[in-house]
Motif scaffolding. Sequence first.
Motif, short mmCIF file in Angstrom:
data_model
loop_
_atom_site.label_atom_id
_atom_site.label_comp_id
_atom_site.label_asym_id
_atom_site.label_seq_id
_atom_site.Cartn_x
_atom_site.Cartn_y
_atom_site.Cartn_z
N ASP A 103 6.68 4.12 3.84
CA ASP A 103 6.57 2.68 4.05
C ASP A 103 6.01 2.36 5.44
O ASP A 103 5.17 1.47 5.60
CB ASP A 103 7.95 2.01 3.89
N LEU A 139 -0.16 1.20 -5.43
CA LEU A 139 -1.25 2.12 -5.10
C LEU A 139 -1.27 3.26 -6.11
O LEU A 139 -0.22 3.73 -6.57
CB LEU A 139 -1.06 2.69 -3.70
N LEU A 169 2.27 3.14 5.44
CA LEU A 169 1.49 2.23 4.60
C LEU A 169 1.48 0.81 5.13
O LEU A 169 0.70 -0.03 4.65
CB LEU A 169 2.02 2.28 3.17
N ASP A 170 2.34 0.52 6.13
CA ASP A 170 2.32 -0.79 6.79
C ASP A 170 1.20 -0.87 7.83
O ASP A 170 0.84 -1.96 8.28
CB ASP A 170 3.66 -1.06 7.48
N ALA A 221 6.95 5.38 -2.36
CA ALA A 221 6.62 4.20 -1.57
C ALA A 221 5.25 3.66 -1.95
O ALA A 221 5.05 2.43 -2.06
CB ALA A 221 6.65 4.55 -0.08
N ALA A 222 4.29 4.55 -2.18
CA ALA A 222 2.94 4.12 -2.55
C ALA A 222 2.93 3.44 -3.92
O ALA A 222 2.30 2.38 -4.10
CB ALA A 222 2.00 5.33 -2.54
N GLN A 255 5.33 1.91 -5.40
CA GLN A 255 6.01 0.61 -5.33
C GLN A 255 5.07 -0.48 -4.83
O GLN A 255 5.27 -1.66 -5.12
CB GLN A 255 7.23 0.70 -4.42
N ARG A 256 4.03 -0.09 -4.10
CA ARG A 256 3.04 -1.05 -3.59
C ARG A 256 1.86 -1.20 -4.54
O ARG A 256 0.89 -1.86 -4.20
CB ARG A 256 2.55 -0.59 -2.21
N ARG A 265 -4.54 1.04 6.57
CA ARG A 265 -3.60 2.09 6.19
C ARG A 265 -4.33 3.43 6.04
O ARG A 265 -5.55 3.48 5.86
CB ARG A 265 -2.90 1.73 4.87
#
Length: 341
Positions: free
Chosen positions: A236, A268, A239-240, A262-263, A265-266, A244
């Motif tokens: 996270d 990606l 990726l913030d 994490a990716a 969930q965004r 990125r």
Amino acid sequence: MKSTGQPTINDVARIAGVSKKTVSRVINHSPLLNEETRRKVEQVIGELGYIPNPQARGLALRRNFLIGLVHDNPNAQTVMNVQEGMLEALHGTEFEMVVRPLDRGSATMLDDLRHFLERQRLFGVLLMPPISENDTIARLCDEIGCRYVRMGSAVLDDTQHMVASNDREAVKGATAYLIEQGHRRIGLVAGPHGFLSARERREGFEQALAEAGIVLPRSMIADGNYTFDSGRIAGDRLLDVVPRPTAVFSSNDEMAAGVMHAALQRGLQIPRDLSIIGFDDTPVAAHVWPPLTTVRWPIVSMARSAALKLLAGGDGCEPIEEPSLFLSTLIKRASVAPPAP
């Protein structure tokens, strides 16, 4: 007159025409004997009906038939892989394995280890990283008279007391592979502070970038502790960053799986939007989707060699020529692709 007493190891040695030490090696399934000698001694043992007494032999040696594994490692899979390799080496012998977790941050760590080694009267002990990286612990084993082998991500000791991998070179090669694919914004999920493996892997990563003329902003590095959750949090953070990264090297597979989580969930897609490489080649690397490109750490082979070194070091045996250095290799799967245009 024929003796009515139980046959002894001296009887076996005398009739077989060998030393007591050779008989002991046969009993302990030592790899240091030729088959002719082994068969001759085993034949005499069978004819006499000699039954070895492990407890008595242990008292004579002032050691139990136990090989210890000492660790302070947050990654359960790594510990399991080491146990697998050790058990392969101990199979078919009279030796058993005993595992002792240790808190390297405790003020009583050395006293706890001393108490464990002295109470168990171990035949030998395998020290896992980061415990193995502490020279004081190696000196303690020497002081007590307990054989030891240290496992590490770089050279830690002489060849009879060490098994090591080439983490720095392996990670340098894995990072170079990302660069060859066209990636320039590459993030790093680093391992925990105080681990030699984390330092070696980070240095390999940074060397590859430097040789390619890529400047690494501090914002492209996120720390983890070799667990899934720490990888997710580090993912996270990376990726913030704007812009990125297009690729991430993770210092182990558990954290790489966290970055993938994490990716996703965004929204990606891997590897279209983000390429990922891990380290270890644990089962999780093949079970995630897409399958994870990773560096295969030969930890099972390292542990097996370490245990064989310990077994061969006893009873006056000459040290066995087990390897001490092991090469990690890049396993290419489906989590890496060129960056999107």
